[in-house]
Design a protein around this motif. Sequence first.
Motif, mmCIF file in Angstrom:
data_model
loop_
_atom_site.group_PDB
_atom_site.id
_atom_site.type_symbol
_atom_site.label_atom_id
_atom_site.label_comp_id
_atom_site.label_asym_id
_atom_site.label_seq_id
_atom_site.Cartn_x
_atom_site.Cartn_y
_atom_site.Cartn_z
ATOM 1 N N UNK B 9 51.485 1.105 2.186
ATOM 2 C CA UNK B 9 52.466 1.285 0.882
ATOM 3 C C UNK B 9 52.195 3.051 0.339
ATOM 4 N N UNK B 10 53.064 3.759 0.447
ATOM 5 C CA UNK B 10 52.790 5.262 0.129
ATOM 6 C C UNK B 10 52.959 5.209 -1.398
ATOM 7 N N UNK B 11 51.972 6.140 -2.216
ATOM 8 C CA UNK B 11 51.941 6.286 -3.420
ATOM 9 C C UNK B 11 52.094 7.648 -4.109
ATOM 10 N N UNK B 12 51.885 8.367 -3.069
ATOM 11 C CA UNK B 12 51.970 9.982 -3.537
ATOM 12 C C UNK B 12 51.395 10.749 -2.712
ATOM 13 N N UNK B 23 43.481 9.598 -9.852
ATOM 14 C CA UNK B 23 44.570 9.224 -10.611
ATOM 15 C C UNK B 23 44.600 7.604 -10.762
ATOM 16 N N UNK B 24 45.469 7.289 -11.473
ATOM 17 C CA UNK B 24 45.817 5.708 -11.714
ATOM 18 C C UNK B 24 47.122 5.279 -11.118
ATOM 19 N N UNK B 25 46.982 4.045 -10.384
ATOM 20 C CA UNK B 25 48.043 3.458 -9.981
ATOM 21 C C UNK B 25 48.452 2.244 -10.456
ATOM 22 N N UNK B 26 49.324 2.057 -11.379
ATOM 23 C CA UNK B 26 49.644 0.709 -11.975
ATOM 24 C C UNK B 26 50.267 -0.515 -11.373
ATOM 25 N N UNK B 27 49.516 -1.540 -11.350
ATOM 26 C CA UNK B 27 50.309 -2.469 -10.724
ATOM 27 C C UNK B 27 50.260 -3.802 -11.755
ATOM 28 N N UNK B 28 50.970 -4.803 -11.370
ATOM 29 C CA UNK B 28 51.170 -6.026 -12.203
ATOM 30 C C UNK B 28 49.786 -6.678 -12.184
ATOM 31 N N UNK B 102 49.323 9.656 0.625
ATOM 32 C CA UNK B 102 48.094 8.761 0.183
ATOM 33 C C UNK B 102 49.062 7.332 0.649
ATOM 34 N N UNK B 109 46.749 -5.101 -1.615
ATOM 35 C CA UNK B 109 47.506 -5.109 -2.947
ATOM 36 C C UNK B 109 47.967 -6.459 -3.218
ATOM 37 N N UNK B 110 48.515 -7.223 -2.159
ATOM 38 C CA UNK B 110 48.907 -8.560 -2.386
ATOM 39 C C UNK B 110 47.728 -9.393 -2.730
ATOM 40 N N UNK B 113 47.068 -9.220 -6.351
ATOM 41 C CA UNK B 113 48.136 -9.870 -7.263
ATOM 42 C C UNK B 113 48.026 -11.377 -7.285
#
Lengths: 817, 115
Positions: B9-12, B23-28, B102, B109-110, B113
Amino acid sequence: MSKQKLVIVGNGMAPGRMLEYLLEKDKEAYEVTIFNAEPRVNYNRLMLSPVLSGEKTYEDIITHGDDWYAEHGITLHKSARVSNIDRTSKTVTSENGVTATYDKLVIATGSNPFIIPLPGKDLDGVLTYRDLDDVDKMLAAAERGGRAVVIGGGLLGLEAAAGLKMQGMEVTVLHLMPTLMERQLDPAAGHLLEEEFKRRGIDVRTKANSHEIVDDGNGNVKAIRLDDGAEIEAGIIVMAVGIRPSTGLAKSIGLDVNRGILVTDDMRTSDTDIFALGECVEHQGACYGLVAPLYEMAEVIADNLLEGSSGYAGSVTATKLKVTGVDLYSAGDFAEGEDREEIVLRDAAAGVYKRLVLKDDKIIGAVLYGETSDGPWFFDLLKKGTDVSEMRETLIFGQAYQGSAPLDPMAAVAALPDDAEICGCNGVCKGKIVTTIREKDLNSLDDVRAHTKASASCGTCSGLVEQLMQVTLGDAYNPAAVTPMCGCTPLGHDEVRRLIKSKELKTIPSVMQELEWTTSGGCAKCRPALNYYLVSDWPDEYADDYQSRFINERVHANIQKDGTYSVVPRMWGGMTSSKELRAIADVVDKFDIPAVKCTGGQRIDMLGIKKEDLPAVWEDLGKAGFVSGQAYAKGLRTVKTCVGSDWCRFGTQDSTGLGIKLEKFMWGSWTPAKLKLAVSGCPRNCSEATCKDIGVVCVDSGFEIHYAGAAGLDIKGTEVLGLVKTEKEVLEHVVALTQMYREQGWYLERIYKWAKRVGYDEIRQQIMEDHDRRKAYFERFVFSQKFAQVDPWSERVSGKDKHEFNPMAVFTREAAE
Amino acid sequence: MTAETRNWVAIGALSDIPREGARVVKTSAGCIAVFRTVNDEVYALDDRCPHKGGPLSQGIVHGTSVTCPLHNWVFDLATGLAQGADNGKVPVTTAKIENGTILLAADDLARRTAA
Ligand code: SRM
Ligand SMILES: Cc1cc2nc3c(=O)[nH]c(=O)nc-3n(C[C@H](O)[C@H](O)[C@H](O)COP(=O)(O)OP(=O)(O)OC[C@H]3O[C@@H](n4cnc5c(N)ncnc54)[C@H](O)[C@@H]3O)c2cc1C
Ligand code: SF4
Ligand code: FES
């Protein structure tokens, strides 16, 4: 499952060590609460004598500072003497009303100095020698001068006498027995010791029986009278005649107590949930008054608290006297007897006396005076019960003479077996030190101390530890070396600062390259330090490296425990207005800020702000004219003021105005550690200027400039720099002093520590007397302010470092799948 | 699942993160801190220190380590393991760079979650 609760009564050396063992084994097992009657953290009681003599300060001897407790989540109640324990409800309550529940309790109340029941024993000026308060009282007496009488010629009495003498007092030691330290020394060594004390100008009287302490009519000590009628004038009397295990509390709750609190081998008292530890304990008929056995007990308890089954088997102890210049070591039993032989060596010219007592070809006692380096070796032979008949001829000359050729001291250390004890206090043997040096790649004495505890208590084996380092590391070890900045370099702060200037190094990578850093990117200790040195030394050329700054200085707010931030705007000199207050109120409402507080620095703190909201909060504050209060900076923080001549009926000058001038002139400047100022309008000192980094006290004739105070982790009144006549002079002197500190201070070194290192006279000379130098400092500060006085908040409102405040991406569950 | 067959998954962009920064990536399931080293490697760890929950993204990045801003524990970015005398591990999310972008491993990630 919730954590078990451990409560400890007493925060002396023994429980301090027990906690270290416990945390090392299992950090998570207990929620720990400590009650301490003393108003302070855990310090090395053995080192009180060097504090008394002035060779060390209190801060040098702290074992666990406040940080340590915070870091380990341990609650320490200071000044909280436990007065009651309820064994049914399992609660402990202190005199000042704090209650805590326990699952397991450790009683470690130490011992109490014995007070001889002489008439006059309650007079002011009759002291004991047990804790820091006693030392402070002795130091205060030393400042007044006069004579001190020390009753007791044992270990503590003699250390007190030597210390008081070094502080300039006249000193008399009264000792009941015919020779000094008769419990540890034979008469010959006791005599040598007496001669040494007399040579130092200390009046030693043996066979002296005290009769009464004489009152001066106002409840103070005037003199002491002996049984033979002799009277000695004294300003203070220090009683150092022995200690008694402190058992009152244990007794009052019905635990079994004899001379000390009775424990079984697992260190439990007669209540299985209650352990006793330290000098208050009696184990198999023995009470101990030295730390080595207590540390062994500490290890046993730590293990048993974690369901272990360790046992304590009792200890053999050795004694050393910590008076600089007197070498003395004794261990075991050295009474004479039919079945005993002795070997004696005397070298009158060198002042050396050594005596070994043997029984059945084994050493059972050793007394060494004047030359003690073989002490640990003899002690080792004694404890192991080694048969010494083979080396009897040369035994007394020490280890170096065993085997064919005499060994030099280094070879002797190299030849010690791995299980030879090097540090008696902590029971650390050679093998442990050598392997730790190798495994952890240690190269300073401090590191070896931290990792092995060797020489961390009384310190007398430091020399031996250093020799071991030399043997282990070879030429790589340089004992004269300064303490390195951090693990990335062998260089100390001073050398790094000097090389940055002389080699004109202007970026962090170039410093690391040129000075041969041993890590690729430095660490969280050296990077911020280097960044400060470069900011301070090359204000116009160096580009501040934000990635090398601690988070607070990177985002210009203070991080809180939950990851939110607090924001403190400047209120110049503590003054504010309805407009400012209204703006703050509006911001608080608009951003739903959960807490607003008046700080200890005369301004307002808004706490619990989400990081993403920071720029918007600043934008609104900025519109009302606020700039950052830099409450996070290793730089100028607050300038506290009082109302001064504007309002106060006692004010001599405009202290508020002067404070504001100083703050407006100096804000934005970076300093080695935080810098706090205050200006008081008169000597009543309502802005507390005399405990600040720099303080000004206004008087009728002008302004008294103070500096080097402390009121945080340490408490220290300021030093006076000098008196000046005008506000303009105040500004010039204060700024020049700050610049001198900026150029010389080590990163994180507060001004009072720097001043102590550099010397008050040197600073006074450079700032008060050397006018050219002062002007030069002043001008360098003014130059650097051109680049520093930029409000970081408005910069960020305009978009600088945007990345700091926004997440890079936001994911929902769907995106992840 | 082997690396070749993973989904990403691309984040930036790499350039969104400063060198020696994060930097921060917000996830559930909570935030992930994405770090960029001085040599432009990227690593991703949960933004939660195992000690007392400090936000690791706010720490100082040095070499391939980060120092927690709250009480100075040091973690290896590649393994998430605490260094020195401290014990603890931060969950790692595999990260890589492709053409300046990135990417984070979707299965990591899964797993977060689900956990
Ligand atoms: C907010 C405030 C407490 C309050 O509610 O009043 C405060 C809060 C903190 N102080 Fe303080 N100190 C505050 C006044 C003081 C004072 C009193 C004063 O300034 O007159 C002292 C004693 C004087 C001194 O500076 O030593 C003080 C001595 C400390 C110390 C001990 C420093 C030392 O070297 O002894 C620390 C720890 C440190 O700096 O390492 C500390 C550290 C802190 C930190 C930064 C802890 C941290 O690292 O997170 C706290 C930040 C809270 C925040 O985010 O706002 N704070 N702190 C005060 C802010 C003053 C201001 O307006 O800027
Ligand atoms: C000046 C001096 C020099 C010394 N030099 C040496 C040396 O060179 N080598 C050596 O081995 N030993 C030395 N000692 C002895 C050594 O310091 C002690 O053996 C050791 O400190 C005892 O540790 P402890 O934890 O049992 O008790 P302590 O360290 O005495 O601690 C007990 C603590 O408990 C507190 N307390 C008592 N009652 C309560 C209560 N009811 N509630 C709460 N708190 C309470 C006390 O205030 C105290 O802080 C020296 C001692 C002194 C005073
Ligand atoms: S604000 Fe200061 S005194 Fe209060 S808890 Fe924080 S550091 Fe300690
Ligand atoms: S929360 Fe990270 S070190 Fe304490």
